[in-house]
Design a protein around this motif. Structure first.
Motif, PDB file in Angstrom:
ATOM      1  N   GLY A 185       0.887   3.936  -2.886  1.00  0.00           N
ATOM      2  CA  GLY A 185       0.609   5.321  -2.526  1.00  0.00           C
ATOM      3  C   GLY A 185       1.656   6.284  -3.032  1.00  0.00           C
ATOM      4  O   GLY A 185       1.340   7.374  -3.528  1.00  0.00           O
ATOM      5  N   ALA A 186       2.925   5.898  -2.923  1.00  0.00           N
ATOM      6  CA  ALA A 186       4.015   6.756  -3.393  1.00  0.00           C
ATOM      7  C   ALA A 186       3.934   6.957  -4.900  1.00  0.00           C
ATOM      8  O   ALA A 186       4.100   8.077  -5.408  1.00  0.00           O
TER       9      ALA A 186
ATOM     10  N   THR B 193      -5.784   1.918   1.327  1.00  0.00           N
ATOM     11  CA  THR B 193      -4.753   2.233   0.339  1.00  0.00           C
ATOM     12  C   THR B 193      -4.730   3.729   0.050  1.00  0.00           C
ATOM     13  O   THR B 193      -3.654   4.326  -0.088  1.00  0.00           O
TER      14      THR B 193
ATOM     15  N   ALA C 180      -2.977   5.380   2.878  1.00  0.00           N
ATOM     16  CA  ALA C 180      -1.525   5.289   2.722  1.00  0.00           C
ATOM     17  C   ALA C 180      -1.033   6.313   1.702  1.00  0.00           C
ATOM     18  O   ALA C 180       0.069   6.857   1.827  1.00  0.00           O
ATOM     19  N   THR C 181      -1.840   6.589   0.710  1.00  0.00           N
ATOM     20  CA  THR C 181      -1.490   7.577  -0.317  1.00  0.00           C
ATOM     21  C   THR C 181      -1.489   8.988   0.252  1.00  0.00           C
ATOM     22  O   THR C 181      -0.698   9.843  -0.166  1.00  0.00           O
TER      23      THR C 181
ATOM     24  N   ALA D 178       9.663   3.479  -3.454  1.00  0.00           N
ATOM     25  CA  ALA D 178       8.856   3.850  -2.279  1.00  0.00           C
ATOM     26  C   ALA D 178       9.715   4.059  -1.057  1.00  0.00           C
ATOM     27  O   ALA D 178       9.385   4.823  -0.161  1.00  0.00           O
TER      28      ALA D 178
ATOM     29  N   VAL E 187      -0.346  10.055   2.931  1.00  0.00           N
ATOM     30  CA  VAL E 187       0.968  10.361   3.506  1.00  0.00           C
ATOM     31  C   VAL E 187       1.852  11.032   2.457  1.00  0.00           C
ATOM     32  O   VAL E 187       2.628  11.947   2.763  1.00  0.00           O
ATOM     33  N   HIS E 188       1.739  10.606   1.222  1.00  0.00           N
ATOM     34  CA  HIS E 188       2.548  11.158   0.135  1.00  0.00           C
ATOM     35  C   HIS E 188       1.895  12.397  -0.475  1.00  0.00           C
ATOM     36  O   HIS E 188       2.591  13.337  -0.883  1.00  0.00           O
TER      37      HIS E 188
ATOM     38  N   LYS F 186       0.817  -1.204   0.000  1.00  0.00           N
ATOM     39  CA  LYS F 186       0.000   0.000   0.000  1.00  0.00           C
ATOM     40  C   LYS F 186       0.854   1.259   0.000  1.00  0.00           C
ATOM     41  O   LYS F 186       0.533   2.251  -0.663  1.00  0.00           O
ATOM     42  N   ASP F 187       1.951   1.229   0.745  1.00  0.00           N
ATOM     43  CA  ASP F 187       2.838   2.384   0.758  1.00  0.00           C
ATOM     44  C   ASP F 187       3.495   2.591  -0.600  1.00  0.00           C
ATOM     45  O   ASP F 187       3.635   3.724  -1.084  1.00  0.00           O
ATOM     46  N   GLN F 188       3.907   1.493  -1.228  1.00  0.00           N
ATOM     47  CA  GLN F 188       4.518   1.580  -2.561  1.00  0.00           C
ATOM     48  C   GLN F 188       3.520   2.131  -3.579  1.00  0.00           C
ATOM     49  O   GLN F 188       3.847   2.992  -4.401  1.00  0.00           O
TER      50      GLN F 188
END
Length: 262
Positions: free
Chosen positions: A84-85, A104, A107-108, A260, A110-111, A80-82
């Motif tokens: 999101g980035a 998800t 998590a996005t 990420a 954050v970016h 999810k972080d990958q």
């Protein structure tokens, strides 16, 4: 390996093969059987797996099953972080973006918080809270009204009307499932209405879906894969799924773990 990462691996393995014994999972993860038992107990309480004698199996799910935000928030954290980035990298500063609810898209956020001048329209209480607390000071965050769902989405006539009056440059949409025939789906009727309104408000639909969403069909269809401008997934997506999606969506992007992490 952190407990959340270990439990994520357990869920993924059980979903992959349908079930696993405690001894097999302990060997796979390089931990004690007692540790695996504790993890299975924790995952079973969240209804992510079904505990059976000597191991665990995948739970039986219907098209209307809807896990809550907390239950889903522990799954596929790295993916999810990958995703999101990579998704955030597609958004230009000083534009307007709609963001649906889900883990998800959270998590996005954050970016997205690092992008200046962004106007964010969202029906996610979690996304709005995060951007208000951590977003760039030049950002504007608009939270729709409505009734709250298990995934912390605001839905219903008030939320839909808010979106109907807007036009956004892009939509970042999280989904419950994606399937070649069923398209993009969700188990929640009202959330489907809201997401359809968000899709209608943009000409650029960016879908965020990790590999576990492939082949999953929820109760309500929101759009066909052909309607997707960009679909962002992770490296766990199978070759078969990549081939199918490449022929159906406008563009398929597979997030790179190295990017990420930067």
């Amino acid at each position: 390996m952190l407990p959340a990462q270990r439990q994520d691996r357990i869920v993924a393995e059980i979903e992959r093969v349908g079930g696993a014994r405690i001894t097999q999972l302990a060997e796979l993860l390089g931990v004690s059987e007692m540790t695996v038992r504790r993890d299975i107990d924790a995952l079973a309480r969240q209804s992510l797996i079904k505990k059976v004698y000597g191991g665990a199996t995948a739970p039986t799910r219907s098209t209307s099953d809807e896990p809550g935000f907390e239950a889903k928030s522990h799954r596929e954290l790295a993916a999810k972080d990958q995703i999101g980035a990579m998704a955030a990298s597609l958004i230009e500063p000083s534009t307007t973006v709609a963001v649906s609810a889900g883990t998800t898209t959270y998590a996005t956020a954050v970016h997205l918080a690092k992008i200046p001048g962004l106007t964010v329209v969202t029906n996610s209480v979690r996304v709005a809270d995060y951007l208000h607390a951590h977003g760039d000071r030049t950002q504007t965050v608009l939270l729709t009204g409505g009734v709250r769902t298990p995934s912390d989405a605001l839905v219903g006539p008030v939320a839909v009307q808010t979106i109907n009056d807007l036009h956004v440059d892009a939509l970042l949409l999280g989904v419950h499932g994606m399937d070649p025939k069923a398209g993009l789906t969700t188990p929640n009727l009202m959330e489907a209405d809201m997401n359809r309104a968000m899709i209608a408000a943009t000409s650029r639909l960016i879908v965020l879906a990790d590999h576990t969403k492939w082949g999953v069909v929820g109760l309500c269809a929101m759009a066909q894969l052909a309607d997707v401008s960009v679909l962002v997934s992770d490296e766990g997506l199978s070759v078969e799924a990549r081939d199918a999606l490449s022929n159906l969506v406008g563009e398929l992007l597979v997030a790179d773990p190295k990017e990420a992490a930067v």
